[in-house]
Enzyme design. Structure first.
Site, PDB file in Angstrom:
ATOM      1  N   LYS A  28     -18.338  75.036 -22.988  1.00  0.00           N
ATOM      2  CA  LYS A  28     -18.807  75.525 -24.289  1.00  0.00           C
ATOM      3  C   LYS A  28     -17.894  75.063 -25.423  1.00  0.00           C
ATOM      4  O   LYS A  28     -18.328  74.816 -26.540  1.00  0.00           O
ATOM      5  CB  LYS A  28     -18.816  77.059 -24.280  1.00  0.00           C
ATOM      6  CG  LYS A  28     -20.043  77.643 -23.615  1.00  0.00           C
ATOM      7  CD  LYS A  28     -20.358  79.009 -24.242  1.00  0.00           C
ATOM      8  CE  LYS A  28     -21.780  79.418 -24.007  1.00  0.00           C
ATOM      9  NZ  LYS A  28     -22.186  79.721 -22.695  1.00  0.00           N
ATOM     10  N   ARG A  29     -16.629  74.978 -25.103  1.00  0.00           N
ATOM     11  CA  ARG A  29     -15.632  74.577 -26.087  1.00  0.00           C
ATOM     12  C   ARG A  29     -15.970  73.225 -26.725  1.00  0.00           C
ATOM     13  O   ARG A  29     -15.614  72.943 -27.857  1.00  0.00           O
ATOM     14  CB  ARG A  29     -14.274  74.487 -25.380  1.00  0.00           C
ATOM     15  CG  ARG A  29     -13.053  74.647 -26.225  1.00  0.00           C
ATOM     16  CD  ARG A  29     -11.855  74.967 -25.344  1.00  0.00           C
ATOM     17  NE  ARG A  29     -11.872  74.235 -24.075  1.00  0.00           N
ATOM     18  CZ  ARG A  29     -11.495  72.961 -23.940  1.00  0.00           C
ATOM     19  NH1 ARG A  29     -11.060  72.291 -24.971  1.00  0.00           N
ATOM     20  NH2 ARG A  29     -11.544  72.390 -22.756  1.00  0.00           N
TER      21      ARG A  29
END
Ligand code: GLU
Ligand code: ZN
Length: 469
Positions: free
Chosen positions: A239-240
């Protein structure tokens, strides 16, 4: 043409993510390229983590991406008996045997091997004991005494593993449940698979699976192991890095053809071409030119790819697609009559459907609700700006409200008064849009109509009059 059967075999322990979606894309393309069959198998044997809602979500994402599958999806939990038939075959042919070693005993064997500096593995203790079925007994595959398992990977090229590196793996646990590799081999054979493209986290399973095919006397399919997708920093994608589940991209207004195009290019190439129609992908993708080194996910490039498809698609289709996003943005249910000019004005400037719908807002809200950007009102709602707006309001009260007439009226106002366009356009634009953005002024006004245009000018004039400069 070779007969081609491929599959996508997700575990329903979460929504469909980019890595899985790309695997699905490759298998789907390969099947469609060769006029073959693309099957779906739900690997739901992890009862604790598998959920029906994830299966539903994965199938919905597949449909949304346009990756249609042939036949009904197969569920592994419904096929335990079938897997056990194959285990029995292996027992009968002498390729498998019962083992009653406890986990502690097996761990002790491993520990011993470690101390001797060799690869930790089950030492074959029960191989020749001739045990029959019984409580607490698993079934193990009897590996050949020596040799190599070799295969020609579609992505990585030739791979070979010494049998000495492997051990007599468990194919049915003591609780009667076939193990993962056993189930996969049975399914891949029963489903008639010819080609298996999957993530390279499975590459260490492949020699074990090949040994199972060989013990069963079955044809071995071709394998291709694609490297993981990485983030820009070469770390595992997360997600980062801005990566999301496929349903989130759908909610964010990405186009499925853009995502498929982008994913296909992550690990596959066709010369320098970046943008492909679905038909082009199907015609070019033949399972070659798969890149053995890891591809990096780039959300900027994905947005670029999406913007391209938004520009290129038929206008009516874009109207259909953006419509629900417009109502979701609280802008009401607009019909194509209204959506068409909006899409024409703004499609070039947006990179997704959410952004496109949002760009309509200034033209949909009533004049009194138009939000202004302070920076622009400060700069352009001046006393002299107000004089232009007042003069224009008088002209526009009598101009026919179509794009041509409006353009002519604006040009005439600028020319007749010896002005420059950049003295007149910024206050007008800020009055109409609330900020220095949008499309051609004449098109904006034609869309708004006389009443809304004049209401905006009136509101802006009042602000200009109150301005200190
Ligand atoms: N269910 C496995 C996964 O999601 C795929 C197994 C395979 O492709 O052989 O990673
Ligand atoms: Zn044993």
């Amino acid at each position: 043409m070779p007969r081609v059967v491929t599959r996508f075999a997700p575990s329903p322990t979460g929504h469909l993510h980019l890595g899985g979606a790309r695997t699905a894309v490759f298998n789907w393309l390969l099947a469609r390229h060769f006029g073959g069959t693309f099957c779906l198998r739900i690997e739901d044997t992890d009862l604790l983590r598998s959920k029906q809602e994830y299966t539903d979500s994965i199938l919905a994402s597949m449909r949304w991406l346009g990756l249609d599958w042939d036949g009904e999806p197969i569920y592994q939990t419904q096929r335990t008996d079938l897997y056990n038939d194959y285990v029995e075959r292996l027992l009968q042919s002498g390729h498998a045997y019962y083992c009653d070693c406890t986990p502690e005993q097996v761990e002790a064997m491993r520990e011993k091997a470690r101390q001797q500096g060799v690869k930790p593995r089950y030492d074959g203790h029960c191989r020749e004991r001739g045990l029959g079925p019984g409580p607490g007994r698993c079934v193990r595959l009897k590996l050949p005494a020596s040799g190599r398992v070799a295969f020609d990977d579609m992505v990585k090229g030739p791979i070979a593993v010494d049998v000495a590196e492997l051990d007599d793996m468990v194919i049915r646990r003591a609780d009667g449940m076939p193990t993962y590799n056993m189930a996969v081999v049975v399914d891949d054979h029963e489903m008639g698979l010819t080609h298996i493209i999957r993530g390279d986290d499975h590459v260490s399973n492949t020699p074990k699976q090949i040994l199972l095919y060989e013990a069963l006397g079955l044809d071995v399919p071709r394998f291709g192991h694609v490297p993981m997708i990485l983030g820009k920093d070469k770390q595992k994608l997360s997600k980062r890095h801005g990566a999301k589940a496929v349903i989130e991209y759908e909610k964010d207004g990405l186009l499925p053809e853009a995502l498929v195009n982008y994913l296909a290019r992550l690990g596959w190439s066709h010369g320098d071409q970046e943008l492909f129609t679905m038909d082009e992908l199907v015609s070019y993708f033949d399972g070659t030119s798969l890149n053995p080194s890891a591809a990096c996910f780039d959300d900027v490039k994905l947005a670029w790819c999406n913007a391209h498809f938004m520009r290129e698609m038929p206008l009516e289709k874009l109207c259909d697609l953006v419509r629900p996003f417009v109502s979701q943005a609280g802008l009401g249910d607009l019909d194509h009559e209204r959506l068409r000019p909006l899409c024409v004005m703004f499609r070039e400037r947006a990179s997704d459907l959410v952004g496109l719908a949002e760009s309509f807002r200034p033209l949909i809200v009533a004049a009194k609700d138009l939000a202004y950007t302070e920076k622009d009102t400060k700069k352009h709602f001046t006393k002299s700006g107000g004089l232009h707006l007042q003069a224009l309001a008088a002209i526009l009260a009598k101009t026919p409200f179509n794009a041509e007439a409006l353009e002519a009226a604006l040009n005439a106002y600028v020319a007749d008064n010896g002005l420059r366009f950049k003295e007149v356009a910024p206050p007008l634009r800020t009055a109409l849009m609330g900020f220095m953005g949008g499309s051609h002024l004449n098109e904006i006004m034609a869309f708004l109509g006389r009443e809304e245009t004049l209401a905006r000018l009136e509101r802006a004039c009042a602000l200009c009059a109150a301005s200190p400069n």
